[in-house]
Write an enzyme that holds these catalytic residues in place. Structure first.
Site, PDB file in Angstrom:
ATOM      1  N   PHE A 106       0.850  -1.188   0.000  1.00 41.92           N
ATOM      2  CA  PHE A 106       0.000   0.000   0.000  1.00 41.92           C
ATOM      3  C   PHE A 106       0.886   1.239   0.000  1.00 41.92           C
ATOM      4  CE2 PHE A 106      -2.371   3.590   1.524  1.00 41.92           C
ATOM      5  CZ  PHE A 106      -3.519   3.516   0.758  1.00 41.92           C
ATOM      6  N   ASP A 135       9.209   3.076   2.314  1.00 37.08           N
ATOM      7  CA  ASP A 135       7.964   3.812   2.584  1.00 37.08           C
ATOM      8  C   ASP A 135       7.663   3.672   4.074  1.00 37.08           C
ATOM      9  OD1 ASP A 135       5.424   4.801   2.950  1.00 37.08           O
ATOM     10  OD2 ASP A 135       4.575   3.884   1.157  1.00 37.08           O
ATOM     11  N   LYS A 149       2.062  11.185   7.207  1.00 35.55           N
ATOM     12  CA  LYS A 149       1.205  10.930   8.366  1.00 35.55           C
ATOM     13  C   LYS A 149       1.624  11.668   9.645  1.00 35.55           C
ATOM     14  CE  LYS A 149      -1.359   7.130   6.612  1.00 35.55           C
ATOM     15  NZ  LYS A 149      -0.978   6.033   5.763  1.00 35.55           N
TER      16      LYS A 149
HETATM   17  C1  LIG Z   1      -1.146   6.077   4.291  1.00 36.19           C
HETATM   18  C2  LIG Z   1      -0.029   5.541   3.470  1.00 36.19           C
HETATM   19  C3  LIG Z   1       0.305   6.113   2.230  1.00 36.19           C
HETATM   20  C4  LIG Z   1      -0.516   7.216   1.591  1.00 36.19           C
HETATM   21  O1  LIG Z   1      -0.597   8.351   2.370  1.00 36.19           O
HETATM   22  P1  LIG Z   1      -1.767   9.432   2.042  1.00 36.19           P
HETATM   23  O2  LIG Z   1      -1.451  10.560   2.968  1.00 36.19           O
HETATM   24  O3  LIG Z   1      -3.067   8.744   2.383  1.00 36.19           O
HETATM   25  O4  LIG Z   1      -1.663   9.770   0.617  1.00 36.19           O
HETATM   26  C5  LIG Z   1       1.386   5.592   1.550  1.00 36.19           C
HETATM   27  N1  LIG Z   1       2.111   4.579   2.055  1.00 36.19           N
HETATM   28  C6  LIG Z   1       1.817   4.001   3.236  1.00 36.19           C
HETATM   29  C7  LIG Z   1       2.676   2.892   3.748  1.00 36.19           C
HETATM   30  C8  LIG Z   1       0.719   4.439   3.970  1.00 36.19           C
HETATM   31  O5  LIG Z   1       0.401   3.832   5.120  1.00 36.19           O
END
Ligand SMILES: *Cc1c(COP(=O)(O)O)cnc(C)c1O
Length: 399
Positions: free
Chosen positions: A140, A225, A254
């Site tokens: 994700f 990520d 985040k």
């Molecule tokens: C939440 C998340 C994203 C995307 O972040 P947004 O602020 O919702 O665009 C990308 N990678 C990971 C691992 C995430 O948990």
């Protein structure tokens, strides 16, 4: 109840792209939130780890309020007096040379992809248009068209093509599959050090270390990520530290905005970041003074309150206590720090009814990937509050 009115309104006037728990919140403080009917809940989701510092942390609110009185937006057409200190402090905290601020996580991922592709062409010497980035199944990384294009989740892709080429999917946690996918044109490996949305999946021991070694040997940019796993969530400042891996590109978001404002960044050394020339990439709001001031305060809270250490200690203890619960429904408890997944056996149905039962007991948690209840409270939570939570969790899991 007021709740039903709000639910109907949102359902009628918005796209139905989510299926939230039927609770309407109007106030938050620390680890607690209150709904429009006056009920209090323990927040065990923390907005997917965007609230590591808790709701409305006083230091972050104060920084936001102070900056709101001065300057909120300049665009990158001009400098502002918050962005410089923000990127310097971010580099100092993470040990990199450069940081490029964005807003949402998906934008930071896109930024990393663009940087690594250009680095691949300009520095590594991959033929134009041939760059490949290896990604993992069950990943994700956000919801833009490029990013969903390399998702292995059918629903994330269906109806949204055609997609950006240049991504190669391999099974998560499989070192041999990763090595076999590497070609002379591989420029990057984009990976979550622990898959959050994928169901709190911890890769096998050595996976991050070994793939990072291959990346070094083959001149591939390891792109971590850490949008969800970073900034203390897994008991380290960054989850890659569990295997002493330093990504070539670190992607954060985040909790960098402290739950107050969207703030994200792609972080790397000059060799990669310096491929960007004026006009190559940008964002109207990225690096804005309000976001930068909030980012600085959010980072400071993580470091000064030692939230990584807290997550490590409390998470290990909490996971241990969860494992002691003798439940006929639980297949496995997994995770790191205060990012814990309780996997529900298929024979017991999905995780959703368990989340609804927790809500009835005053706790908000969200199922992920059908079978997993994710427990990821603000890292400011204390042991006593978790003790109380365990009573409710045990009741729900043994019912
Ligand atoms: C939440 C998340 C994203 C995307 O972040 P947004 O602020 O919702 O665009 C990308 N990678 C990971 C691992 C995430 O948990």
């Amino acid at each position: 109840s007021k709740t039903n009115l709000y639910l109907t309104e949102a359902d009628q006037f918005s796209a139905r792209n989510y299926k939230p728990l039927p609770v309407v919140l109007e106030r938050g403080e620390g680890v607690w939130v209150w709904d429009v009917d006056g009920n209090r809940y323990l927040d065990m989701l923390s907005a997917y780890s965007a609230l590591n510092q808790g709701h409305r942390h006083p230091a972050i609110m104060a920084a936001a309020a102070e900056q709101m009185e001065k300057l909120t937006l300049t665009s990158r057409a001009f400098h502002n007096d918050q962005m410089g200190p923000f990127v310097r402090e971010l580099c100092e905290a993470t040990g990199y040379e450069k940081a490029l601020p964005m807003n949402t996580g998906a934008e930071a991922v896109e930024t990393a992809i663009k940087a690594v592709r250009k680095w691949g062409y300009q520095v590594k010497g991959v033929p134009e248009g041939k760059a490949e980035i290896i990604v993992c199944e069950n990943n994700f990384h956000g919801r833009t068209t490029t990013v969903v294009g390399f998702s292995s989740e059918d629903q994330y892709r269906e109806g949204f093509g055609p997609f950006t080429p240049g991504f190669v999917l391999v099974p998560y946690g499989d070192i041999d599959a990763f090595e076999a996918a590497v070609t002379a044109n591989t420029v990057g490996f984009l990976v979550e050090p622990l898959q959050g949305e994928g169901g709190v999946v911890v890769p096998p021991e050595g996976y991050l270390r070994r793939t990072a070694e291959v990346c070094r040997e083959r001149r591939i940019a390891f792109m971590g990520d850490e949008i969800q796993t970073g900034l203390g969530r897994t008991g380290r400042l960054f989850c890659c530290e569990w295997e002493d891996v330093r990504p070539d590109v670190l992607i954060v978001g985040k909790a960098l905005g402290g739950g107050v404002y969207p703030v994200s960044a792609a972080i790397a050394d000059a060799e990669i970041m310096d491929v960007f020339q004026p006009g190559d990439h940008g964002s109207t709001f990225g690096g804005n003074p309000l976001g930068a001031a909030i980012g600085r305060a959010s980072l400071r809270v993580i470091l000064e309150e030692r939230l990584s250490e807290r997550s490590d200690e409390l998470g290990a203890w909490f996971a241990g206590r969860l494992r002691e619960i003798d439940s006929p429904h639980v297949e496995e408890i997994r995770g790191r720090g205060l990012m814990i997944g309780v996997v529900i056996k298929e024979s017991s149905g999905t995780a959703r009814p368990f989340c609804e039962a927790l809500q009835a007991r005053g706790m908000l948690a969200k199922e992920t990937h059908h079978q997993v209840i994710r427990f990821a409270p603000p890292l400011t939570i204390d042991r006593e509050t978790l003790e109380d939570a365990l009573v409710d969790i045990e009741a729900v899991l043994t019912d």
